[in-house]
Design a protein around this motif. Structure first.
Motif, PDB file in Angstrom:
ATOM      1  N   SER A  86      73.197  80.687  52.857  1.00 48.54           N
ATOM      2  CA  SER A  86      71.904  81.125  52.326  1.00 48.54           C
ATOM      3  C   SER A  86      70.792  80.762  53.303  1.00 48.54           C
ATOM      4  O   SER A  86      70.965  79.899  54.169  1.00 48.54           O
ATOM      5  N   THR A  87      69.643  81.417  53.155  1.00 45.48           N
ATOM      6  CA  THR A  87      68.487  81.123  53.994  1.00 45.48           C
ATOM      7  C   THR A  87      67.267  80.888  53.119  1.00 45.48           C
ATOM      8  O   THR A  87      67.113  81.502  52.056  1.00 45.48           O
ATOM      9  N   TRP A  88      66.392  79.992  53.614  1.00 46.94           N
ATOM     10  CA  TRP A  88      65.157  79.671  52.907  1.00 46.94           C
ATOM     11  C   TRP A  88      64.112  79.327  53.954  1.00 46.94           C
ATOM     12  O   TRP A  88      64.330  78.467  54.804  1.00 46.94           O
ATOM     13  N   SER A  89      62.987  80.000  53.905  1.00 48.54           N
ATOM     14  CA  SER A  89      61.925  79.713  54.859  1.00 48.54           C
ATOM     15  C   SER A  89      60.565  79.909  54.201  1.00 48.54           C
ATOM     16  O   SER A  89      60.431  80.625  53.203  1.00 48.54           O
ATOM     17  N   ARG A  90      59.570  79.249  54.789  1.00 47.54           N
ATOM     18  CA  ARG A  90      58.182  79.438  54.352  1.00 47.54           C
ATOM     19  C   ARG A  90      57.286  79.503  55.577  1.00 47.54           C
ATOM     20  O   ARG A  90      57.389  78.676  56.490  1.00 47.54           O
ATOM     21  N   LEU A  91      56.395  80.484  55.566  1.00 46.54           N
ATOM     22  CA  LEU A  91      55.422  80.677  56.638  1.00 46.54           C
ATOM     23  C   LEU A  91      54.025  80.665  56.034  1.00 46.54           C
ATOM     24  O   LEU A  91      53.772  81.351  55.034  1.00 46.54           O
ATOM     25  N   ASP A  92      53.129  79.894  56.635  1.00 48.21           N
ATOM     26  CA  ASP A  92      51.723  79.870  56.222  1.00 48.21           C
ATOM     27  C   ASP A  92      50.846  80.066  57.449  1.00 48.21           C
ATOM     28  O   ASP A  92      51.092  79.463  58.502  1.00 48.21           O
ATOM     29  N   ALA A  93      49.820  80.877  57.312  1.00 51.74           N
ATOM     30  CA  ALA A  93      48.860  81.083  58.398  1.00 51.74           C
ATOM     31  C   ALA A  93      47.506  81.402  57.781  1.00 51.74           C
ATOM     32  O   ALA A  93      47.433  82.099  56.760  1.00 51.74           O
ATOM     33  N   GLY A  94      46.447  80.860  58.375  1.00 49.47           N
ATOM     34  CA  GLY A  94      45.136  81.136  57.807  1.00 49.47           C
ATOM     35  C   GLY A  94      44.017  80.435  58.540  1.00 49.47           C
ATOM     36  O   GLY A  94      44.172  79.964  59.666  1.00 49.47           O
ATOM     37  N   VAL A  95      42.880  80.388  57.874  1.00 46.76           N
ATOM     38  CA  VAL A  95      41.701  79.695  58.389  1.00 46.76           C
ATOM     39  C   VAL A  95      41.305  78.608  57.405  1.00 46.76           C
ATOM     40  O   VAL A  95      41.546  78.723  56.199  1.00 46.76           O
ATOM     41  N   HIS A  96      40.704  77.542  57.935  1.00 48.67           N
ATOM     42  CA  HIS A  96      40.342  76.393  57.122  1.00 48.67           C
ATOM     43  C   HIS A  96      38.961  75.921  57.525  1.00 48.67           C
ATOM     44  O   HIS A  96      38.612  75.910  58.707  1.00 48.67           O
ATOM     45  N   LEU A  97      38.168  75.539  56.536  1.00 54.54           N
ATOM     46  CA  LEU A  97      36.825  75.040  56.774  1.00 54.54           C
ATOM     47  C   LEU A  97      36.682  73.686  56.098  1.00 54.54           C
ATOM     48  O   LEU A  97      36.941  73.560  54.898  1.00 54.54           O
ATOM     49  N   HIS A  98      36.318  72.661  56.852  1.00 56.04           N
ATOM     50  CA  HIS A  98      36.149  71.343  56.250  1.00 56.04           C
ATOM     51  C   HIS A  98      34.739  70.829  56.490  1.00 56.04           C
ATOM     52  O   HIS A  98      34.053  71.224  57.436  1.00 56.04           O
TER      53      HIS A  98
END
Length: 237
Positions: A86-98
């Motif tokens: 089986s395969t399991w993956s997670r991808l996150d991409a974005g912009v962040h403001l602190h």
């Protein structure tokens, strides 16, 4: 990492232990397969770049972020005892403001794209709906980081606007879905630019399936949950 603030470049790497639970409610047909998994190993990497960190004002707190995690040595066993890779993956991409909050606390807002793909690797038998999903979503979230001496505590939360679900969405054309994710982390300074991290993350995808009389598969709703516990390091400049 700089006390009370973020560096212009942050790189992260670590290992995780993860689990998943998919369950249906008000299920009237037996061809909807639930799923349970715990103890899957994953490798994770991530990066954050703030090219305008030296500037004062709002632009100084703007960064571009990305993260990827993938399970390895993962397999699933069906009710008949057959085991498949089986395969399991997670991808996150974005912009962040602190921005600086009270004291040394740092408040953040983020928006971006999230994809969670889980393929059990088994072919459907008859009319069975396999627990294979491919969630793609727009994420909007907030976070809080509170440093204290050589330690820092972080809390995150976000809403996932689901764009596609994969097999479940294909099987229930009128389904409504949404998602949330929550996280908590503890960091401790190892060296001037190096931090150890312990992070816990939880993602919850929920469905109202809206079946109609005569449908091949009937259930009122579904809940798909993912949990990961990670240990890693972060390098910041």
């Amino acid at each position: 990492p700089r006390r009370g603030g973020a560096g212009w470049l942050i790189m992260r790497a670590g290992v995780q232990i993860g689990g998943r639970r998919l369950a249906y409610n008000d299920q009237l047909t037996s061809n909807l397969r639930p799923y349970e998994l715990f103890g899957a190993p994953l490798a994770a990497i991530g990066a954050s770049v703030a090219p305008l960190a030296s500037r004062r004002g709002v632009l100084g707190g703007l960064s571009v972020t990305a993260g990827y995690a993938r399970a390895f040595a993962l397999s699933s066993t069906d009710p008949d005892g057959m085991t498949t890779a089986s395969t399991w993956s997670r991808l996150d991409a974005g912009v962040h403001l602190h921005a600086r909050g009270p004291g040394l606390a740092r408040l953040g807002l983020g928006a971006g794209y999230t994809r969670i793909a889980f393929d059990v690797g088994a072919a459907a038998t008859g009319d069975d709906l396999m627990p294979t999903v491919d969630y793609q979503a727009v994420r909007a979230g907030a976070d809080l980081t509170v440093p204290s001496g050589s330690l820092s505590l972080s809390l995150t939360g976000g809403y996932l606007l689901i764009l596609s679900e994969g097999a479940i969405g294909d099987a229930f054309a009128d389904a409504d879905s949404g998602g949330v994710d929550l996280g908590a982390g503890l960091g401790w300074r190892l060296a001037r630019h190096l931090e150890g991290r312990l992070d816990l993350g939880y993602t919850r995808i929920f469905y109202t399936l809206n079946p109609t009389p005569g449908d091949l598969r009937v259930a009122g709703g579904a809940l798909d949950e993912f949990l990961v516990l990670g240990l890693g390091v972060a390098y910041a400049r």
